[in-house]
Motif scaffolding. Sequence first.
Motif, PDB file in Angstrom:
ATOM      1  N   GLU A   1     -35.887  39.809 -37.157  1.00  0.00           N
ATOM      2  CA  GLU A   1     -34.784  39.155 -37.520  1.00  0.00           C
ATOM      3  C   GLU A   1     -34.364  37.997 -36.517  1.00  0.00           C
ATOM      4  N   VAL A   2     -34.076  36.942 -36.829  1.00  0.00           N
ATOM      5  CA  VAL A   2     -33.878  35.800 -36.087  1.00  0.00           C
ATOM      6  C   VAL A   2     -32.293  35.763 -36.047  1.00  0.00           C
ATOM      7  N   GLN A   3     -31.987  35.724 -34.671  1.00  0.00           N
ATOM      8  CA  GLN A   3     -30.593  35.377 -34.344  1.00  0.00           C
ATOM      9  C   GLN A   3     -30.506  34.251 -33.384  1.00  0.00           C
ATOM     10  N   LEU A   4     -29.161  33.403 -33.639  1.00  0.00           N
ATOM     11  CA  LEU A   4     -28.684  32.247 -32.710  1.00  0.00           C
ATOM     12  C   LEU A   4     -27.191  32.752 -32.363  1.00  0.00           C
ATOM     13  N   VAL A   5     -26.850  33.031 -31.143  1.00  0.00           N
ATOM     14  CA  VAL A   5     -25.642  33.542 -30.859  1.00  0.00           C
ATOM     15  C   VAL A   5     -25.211  32.638 -29.763  1.00  0.00           C
ATOM     16  N   GLU A   6     -24.063  31.930 -30.339  1.00  0.00           N
ATOM     17  CA  GLU A   6     -23.296  30.868 -29.462  1.00  0.00           C
ATOM     18  C   GLU A   6     -22.434  31.523 -28.292  1.00  0.00           C
ATOM     19  N   SER A   7     -22.011  30.704 -27.406  1.00  0.00           N
ATOM     20  CA  SER A   7     -20.745  31.328 -26.636  1.00  0.00           C
ATOM     21  C   SER A   7     -20.416  29.994 -25.836  1.00  0.00           C
ATOM     22  N   GLY A   8     -19.210  30.074 -25.306  1.00  0.00           N
ATOM     23  CA  GLY A   8     -18.653  29.010 -24.557  1.00  0.00           C
ATOM     24  C   GLY A   8     -17.689  28.078 -25.167  1.00  0.00           C
ATOM     25  N   GLY A   9     -17.254  28.356 -26.315  1.00  0.00           N
ATOM     26  CA  GLY A   9     -16.236  27.483 -26.863  1.00  0.00           C
ATOM     27  C   GLY A   9     -15.022  27.840 -26.348  1.00  0.00           C
TER      28      GLY A   9
END
Length: 130
Positions: A1-9
Amino acid sequence: EVQLVESGGGLVQAGGSLRLSCIVSGLTFENYAVGWFRQAPGKEREGISCKSSGFDNTYYHNSVKGRFTVSSDNAKNTVWLEMNRVKPEDTAVYYCAAVSEYRGSCSEYGWNLNPTINYWGQGTQVTVSS
C-alpha cells in the motif's frame, strides 16, 4: 500500500518560516517526481513545487519562487518544503504528491497545468496570520 504522510503544518505569522515533511512508503521513491500542491478556501488545487531525481530538475510556481525550497532524500523516502517569508495568501491545505516520472512531469505543465498525479497525501493545514 502506498502512503504519503505529511507533517509540519500549523499557524505561523507573516514573514515567518515553516517546514513541511512528507514520508513516502510503498513505492520506489527514486522513480517518482515528488512535491507539493496546495488548495486555499474557494480556490482550485495548484501545484506549487516538485523535484525530479531522474531528470534532475525542480519546479516552482511563480507565487512561491524565491521563498519556498523543495528538497528530498531518496534514502529516507522523504520530501520537504521549506517555506520562508510566508504571506497570508499562502494559507491553504498543503498536499504531498507523487507521479511516476516522465520527461516533463516536474514542470509547470506537468505539475500545475495538467497534473497526472498517481498518489496523494491526506493534507496538512498551513495558516499564515497577518
